[in-house]
Design an enzyme around this catalytic site. Structure first.
Site, mmCIF file in Angstrom:
data_model
loop_
_atom_site.group_PDB
_atom_site.id
_atom_site.type_symbol
_atom_site.label_atom_id
_atom_site.label_comp_id
_atom_site.label_asym_id
_atom_site.label_seq_id
_atom_site.Cartn_x
_atom_site.Cartn_y
_atom_site.Cartn_z
ATOM 1 N N ASP A 158 -16.229 101.256 11.489
ATOM 2 C CA ASP A 158 -15.069 100.546 10.966
ATOM 3 C C ASP A 158 -14.482 99.721 12.123
ATOM 4 O OD1 ASP A 158 -12.586 99.739 10.077
ATOM 5 O OD2 ASP A 158 -12.033 101.699 9.241
ATOM 6 N N ARG B 219 -12.389 90.209 1.442
ATOM 7 C CA ARG B 219 -12.486 88.768 1.219
ATOM 8 C C ARG B 219 -12.022 88.278 -0.166
ATOM 9 N NH1 ARG B 219 -14.997 87.401 -3.086
ATOM 10 N NH2 ARG B 219 -17.073 88.192 -3.528
ATOM 11 N N THR C 77 -11.916 80.507 6.384
ATOM 12 C CA THR C 77 -12.097 79.985 5.037
ATOM 13 C C THR C 77 -11.368 78.648 4.873
ATOM 14 O OG1 THR C 77 -11.698 80.458 2.713
ATOM 15 C CG2 THR C 77 -10.179 81.458 4.245
ATOM 16 N N SER D 283 -2.890 82.857 -0.712
ATOM 17 C CA SER D 283 -2.919 84.300 -1.038
ATOM 18 C C SER D 283 -2.715 85.087 0.256
ATOM 19 C CB SER D 283 -4.256 84.711 -1.663
ATOM 20 O OG SER D 283 -5.269 84.795 -0.668
ATOM 21 N N TYR E 53 -4.699 87.303 1.269
ATOM 22 C CA TYR E 53 -6.029 87.313 1.920
ATOM 23 C C TYR E 53 -6.178 86.084 2.808
ATOM 24 C CZ TYR E 53 -10.734 85.432 2.306
ATOM 25 O OH TYR E 53 -11.860 84.811 2.779
ATOM 26 N N HIS E 54 -5.941 84.889 2.234
ATOM 27 C CA HIS E 54 -6.114 83.669 3.027
ATOM 28 C C HIS E 54 -5.171 83.681 4.241
ATOM 29 C CE1 HIS E 54 -8.005 82.262 -0.808
ATOM 30 N NE2 HIS E 54 -8.764 81.566 0.002
ATOM 31 N N LYS F 148 -6.584 85.362 7.226
ATOM 32 C CA LYS F 148 -7.526 84.510 7.962
ATOM 33 C C LYS F 148 -6.776 83.562 8.902
ATOM 34 C CE LYS F 148 -11.555 85.534 5.965
ATOM 35 N NZ LYS F 148 -12.667 86.116 6.725
ATOM 36 N N VAL G 17 -0.493 81.335 -8.453
ATOM 37 C CA VAL G 17 0.489 80.291 -8.149
ATOM 38 C C VAL G 17 -0.221 79.326 -7.203
ATOM 39 C CG1 VAL G 17 2.731 79.765 -7.135
ATOM 40 C CG2 VAL G 17 2.413 81.873 -8.459
HETATM 41 P P1 NAD Z 1 -18.446 90.949 1.288
HETATM 42 O O1 NAD Z 1 -17.240 91.682 0.820
HETATM 43 O O2 NAD Z 1 -19.634 90.918 0.403
HETATM 44 O O3 NAD Z 1 -18.906 91.517 2.716
HETATM 45 C C1 NAD Z 1 -18.009 91.927 3.717
HETATM 46 C C2 NAD Z 1 -18.600 93.167 4.384
HETATM 47 O O4 NAD Z 1 -17.728 93.569 5.436
HETATM 48 C C3 NAD Z 1 -18.731 94.340 3.421
HETATM 49 O O5 NAD Z 1 -20.045 94.865 3.450
HETATM 50 C C4 NAD Z 1 -17.707 95.356 3.932
HETATM 51 O O6 NAD Z 1 -18.122 96.702 3.748
HETATM 52 C C5 NAD Z 1 -17.598 94.979 5.399
HETATM 53 N N1 NAD Z 1 -16.291 95.321 6.001
HETATM 54 C C6 NAD Z 1 -15.063 94.955 5.558
HETATM 55 N N2 NAD Z 1 -14.124 95.472 6.358
HETATM 56 C C7 NAD Z 1 -14.768 96.164 7.334
HETATM 57 C C8 NAD Z 1 -14.346 96.918 8.451
HETATM 58 N N3 NAD Z 1 -13.041 97.107 8.729
HETATM 59 N N4 NAD Z 1 -15.288 97.469 9.266
HETATM 60 C C9 NAD Z 1 -16.613 97.317 8.988
HETATM 61 N N5 NAD Z 1 -17.075 96.637 7.926
HETATM 62 C C10 NAD Z 1 -16.151 96.067 7.108
HETATM 63 O O7 NAD Z 1 -17.963 89.471 1.665
HETATM 64 P P2 NAD Z 1 -18.820 88.115 1.810
HETATM 65 O O8 NAD Z 1 -18.693 87.364 0.551
HETATM 66 O O9 NAD Z 1 -20.150 88.433 2.372
HETATM 67 O O10 NAD Z 1 -17.950 87.358 2.898
HETATM 68 C C11 NAD Z 1 -18.210 87.538 4.285
HETATM 69 C C12 NAD Z 1 -17.146 86.831 5.107
HETATM 70 O O11 NAD Z 1 -17.180 85.427 4.820
HETATM 71 C C13 NAD Z 1 -15.737 87.292 4.823
HETATM 72 O O12 NAD Z 1 -15.013 87.330 6.036
HETATM 73 C C14 NAD Z 1 -15.175 86.226 3.916
HETATM 74 O O13 NAD Z 1 -13.798 86.118 4.044
HETATM 75 C C15 NAD Z 1 -15.891 84.989 4.421
HETATM 76 N N6 NAD Z 1 -16.034 83.965 3.373
HETATM 77 C C16 NAD Z 1 -16.728 84.262 2.231
HETATM 78 C C17 NAD Z 1 -16.879 83.274 1.250
HETATM 79 C C18 NAD Z 1 -17.620 83.541 -0.032
HETATM 80 O O14 NAD Z 1 -17.650 82.642 -0.884
HETATM 81 N N7 NAD Z 1 -18.240 84.708 -0.208
HETATM 82 C C19 NAD Z 1 -16.321 82.004 1.462
HETATM 83 C C20 NAD Z 1 -15.599 81.752 2.650
HETATM 84 C C21 NAD Z 1 -15.474 82.739 3.600
HETATM 85 N N1 USQ Z 2 -10.507 80.435 -11.151
HETATM 86 C C1 USQ Z 2 -10.688 80.042 -12.468
HETATM 87 N N2 USQ Z 2 -11.304 80.899 -13.323
HETATM 88 C C2 USQ Z 2 -11.779 82.116 -12.931
HETATM 89 C C3 USQ Z 2 -11.620 82.501 -11.588
HETATM 90 C C4 USQ Z 2 -10.965 81.636 -10.718
HETATM 91 O O1 USQ Z 2 -10.283 78.943 -12.871
HETATM 92 O O2 USQ Z 2 -12.334 82.833 -13.784
HETATM 93 C C5 USQ Z 2 -9.871 79.473 -10.206
HETATM 94 C C6 USQ Z 2 -8.773 80.009 -9.301
HETATM 95 O O3 USQ Z 2 -7.519 79.958 -9.945
HETATM 96 C C7 USQ Z 2 -8.859 79.049 -8.117
HETATM 97 C C8 USQ Z 2 -10.323 78.659 -8.056
HETATM 98 O O4 USQ Z 2 -10.894 79.043 -9.314
HETATM 99 O O5 USQ Z 2 -8.117 77.888 -8.380
HETATM 100 C C9 USQ Z 2 -11.103 79.301 -6.937
HETATM 101 O O6 USQ Z 2 -11.056 80.699 -7.078
HETATM 102 P P1 USQ Z 2 -12.290 81.575 -6.602
HETATM 103 O O7 USQ Z 2 -12.036 82.989 -7.028
HETATM 104 O O8 USQ Z 2 -13.552 80.935 -6.974
HETATM 105 O O9 USQ Z 2 -12.195 81.425 -5.010
HETATM 106 P P2 USQ Z 2 -11.114 81.929 -3.967
HETATM 107 O O10 USQ Z 2 -10.124 82.846 -4.530
HETATM 108 O O11 USQ Z 2 -10.605 80.702 -3.274
HETATM 109 O O12 USQ Z 2 -11.994 82.802 -2.958
HETATM 110 C C10 USQ Z 2 -13.384 82.576 -2.710
HETATM 111 C C11 USQ Z 2 -13.920 83.789 -1.963
HETATM 112 C C12 USQ Z 2 -13.203 83.907 -0.625
HETATM 113 C C13 USQ Z 2 -13.357 82.615 0.154
HETATM 114 C C14 USQ Z 2 -12.886 81.414 -0.657
HETATM 115 C C15 USQ Z 2 -13.253 80.097 -0.003
HETATM 116 O O13 USQ Z 2 -13.701 84.963 -2.745
HETATM 117 O O14 USQ Z 2 -13.758 84.983 0.119
HETATM 118 O O15 USQ Z 2 -12.599 82.689 1.341
HETATM 119 O O16 USQ Z 2 -13.568 81.408 -1.938
HETATM 120 S S1 USQ Z 2 -11.990 78.883 -0.232
HETATM 121 O O17 USQ Z 2 -11.751 78.757 -1.677
HETATM 122 O O18 USQ Z 2 -12.503 77.658 0.335
HETATM 123 O O19 USQ Z 2 -10.813 79.372 0.444
#
Ligand code: NAD
Ligand code: USQ
Length: 416
Positions: A75, A101, A145, A180, A182-183, A186, A328
């Site tokens: 962790d 994420r 992100t 959010s 979450y964001h 980051k 929002v």
């Molecule tokens: P994911 O949730 O599939 O993978 C994240 C992994 O990190 C998981 O396996 C989880 O167990 C591990 N983890 C989380 N907290 C931990 C901790 N404290 N110690 C050890 N392990 C831990 O997510 P993903 O979609 O693969 O995204 C990976 C990264 O990329 C994230 O940081 C996410 O914010 C970023 N990101 C993802 C997207 C997307 O579209 N998936 C877009 C932009 C940014």
């Molecule tokens: N949305 C819909 N319908 C749905 C789900 C979502 O219209 O059924 C809308 C949301 O309101 C939002 C948009 O789609 O306006 C994007 O939402 P999303 O869930 O596709 O993406 P987001 O919440 O932004 O998060 C995802 C990943 C996150 C990553 C991010 C990249 O989960 O880990 O950081 O995309 S970014 O969007 O560039 O910040």
């Protein structure tokens, strides 16, 4: 041979990344505490594509390629084991994916917001200290992100903006107004990384990544035990994944609000290439380099239209619904984000429509029987008053009390 640690190597992107670097000849240490699998268990969510355990994944990879990926269950919020692994492995680069994420997860209630920010910000800060102590010349490649920027009414630059103010000028980190908790975690990470590069001379690349899609890479396609996740529930599933699965199962495509929300998108294979390019062209000591990592931009109406077009060709009749937006956020806005730095390093992008046709729709149709319509239910989490009641409806355990316990445990561990 260069050594790379992949943090979050059990996740959607982290697992393909570990294999990708291993295939390219890097020595790879994979670290993850599998908390994402635990969050699935708590919330009753699941990947559409079955994923193997880390043990099976690593054994299959070794059997098929003869290459070994070292595994550590750590962790990031637990500092000493993290530092010990970094000291033992002496990496040249660390790729950091290991965070919570999901934006909706972070908006369920107070506990989820706190859990998200403690996990992400403390984990990232521990990593920075471990790097300073053990491997000060190592290059950090951190996944941020695009959502950190929000949706400003001016062009989005790559990390920095030059501002002229009252006759003076400076180049400063780009202002960030995300949407959010979450964001926001980051944004805090980015600030901490920027500070660490300034005070300790750490090398860092902060990748502001757009929404990633697709499950097929050269390596995940080798064997079902090497597959990566495909999330489609309303907590973890991106709009893109959900729209594809809704269209393929003849359910309405659920656009929240007016559908003018614009985001950057990229194929998972381009993520592999971007991160490899970042590792191969490291930041200088003390440099906090920022790349905007996406290849195409769409608003939700455009996204729904592309997915519908592909679904119609595959014999479906998709309907597009505009639901009351649980979030929002701006539903119509200007969006022009620069993203030239990775292209300048040699990135050759894949395009969404090709990936939908070539792989994503066939992956979905071969798993069509496993789709759980409850997971597509709308909306699950509302930004204005939290979605805790809905979450609790699906959750298998009392999430609130479990979260409180986890947070207390982390705080106590840090105090010790
Ligand atoms: P994911 O949730 O599939 O993978 C994240 C992994 O990190 C998981 O396996 C989880 O167990 C591990 N983890 C989380 N907290 C931990 C901790 N404290 N110690 C050890 N392990 C831990 O997510 P993903 O979609 O693969 O995204 C990976 C990264 O990329 C994230 O940081 C996410 O914010 C970023 N990101 C993802 C997207 C997307 O579209 N998936 C877009 C932009 C940014
Ligand atoms: N949305 C819909 N319908 C749905 C789900 C979502 O219209 O059924 C809308 C949301 O309101 C939002 C948009 O789609 O306006 C994007 O939402 P999303 O869930 O596709 O993406 P987001 O919440 O932004 O998060 C995802 C990943 C996150 C990553 C991010 C990249 O989960 O880990 O950081 O995309 S970014 O969007 O560039 O910040």
């Amino acid at each position: 041979m260069k050594r790379v640690i992949v943090l979050g190597a059990d996740g959607y992107i982290g697992w393909p990344m570990a294999m990708h670097l291993s295939r390219l000849g890097y020595e790879v240490m994979a670290i993850d505490n599998q908390v994402r699998r635990a969050w699935d268990d708590e919330g009753g969510t699941a990947s559409l594509v079955q994923i193997a355990s880390p043990e099976v994944r690593l054994a299959t990879w070794k059997k098929l390629t003869g290459k070994e990926i070292l595994w550590r269950d750590i962790d990031l919020c637990d500092f000493e084991p993290l530092r010990a692994a970094i000291r033992e492995f002496q990496p040249d680069a660390i790729v950091h994916f290991a965070e919570q994420r999901s934006a909706p997860f972070s908006m369920v209630d107070r506990e989820h917001a706190v859990r998200t920010q403690v996990n992400n910000i403390v984990g990232n800060l521990n990593l920075l200290f471990a790097m300073k102590d053990e491997v000060p010349d190592c290059h950090l490649v951190k996944l941020g992100t695009m959502g950190e920027y929000g949706a400003p009414n001016i062009d989005i630059e790559e990390g920095y903006i030059t501002i002229n103010h009252n006759g003076r000028s400076d180049t400063l980190p780009y202002p960030k107004v995300p949407h959010s908790f979450y964001h926001l975690s980051k944004v805090a990470d980015s600030q901490n990384i920027h500070f660490a590069t300034r005070i300790w001379g750490i090398r860092a690349t902060d990748l502001n990544q757009g929404v990633v899609y697709g499950t097929h890479t050269q390596d995940t396609a080798l064997h079902p035990d090497l597959a990566t996740r495909l999330d489609y529930d309303s907590i973890w599933g991106t709009a893109l994944n959900r729209f594809c699965i809704q269209a393929a199962s003849d359910l309405p495509i659920t656009v929240y609000g007016k559908g003018g929300q614009t985001r950057g998108y990229l194929d998972i294979r381009d993520t592999m290439d971007c991160i490899t390019l970042a590792i191969e062209n490291p930041a200088e000591p003390g440099e906090c380099r920022v790349f905007n990592q996406f290849t195409e931009q769409f608003n939700l109406n455009e996204l729904a239209a592309i997915i519908s077009k592909v679904a119609i060709k595959a014999g479906h009749s998709p309907e597009i619904l505009h639901l009351t937006n649980p979030r929002v956020e701006l539903e119509e806005h200007y969006y022009n984000a620069k993203h030239t730095k990775l292209l300048d390093l040699g990135l050759i992008p894949h395009l969404l429509e090709d990936t939908l046709i070539e792989s994503l729709f066939s992956v979905i149709s071969s798993n069509i029987g496993a789709i759980d319509p409850v997971l597509l239910e709308q909306p699950s989490v509302t930004w204005s008053n939290g979605g805790n009641e809905v979450w609790q409806k699906y959750a298998k355990t009392s999430v609130s009390s479990k979260m409180e316990d986890e947070i207390k445990e982390i705080v106590n561990r840090e105090r010790r």
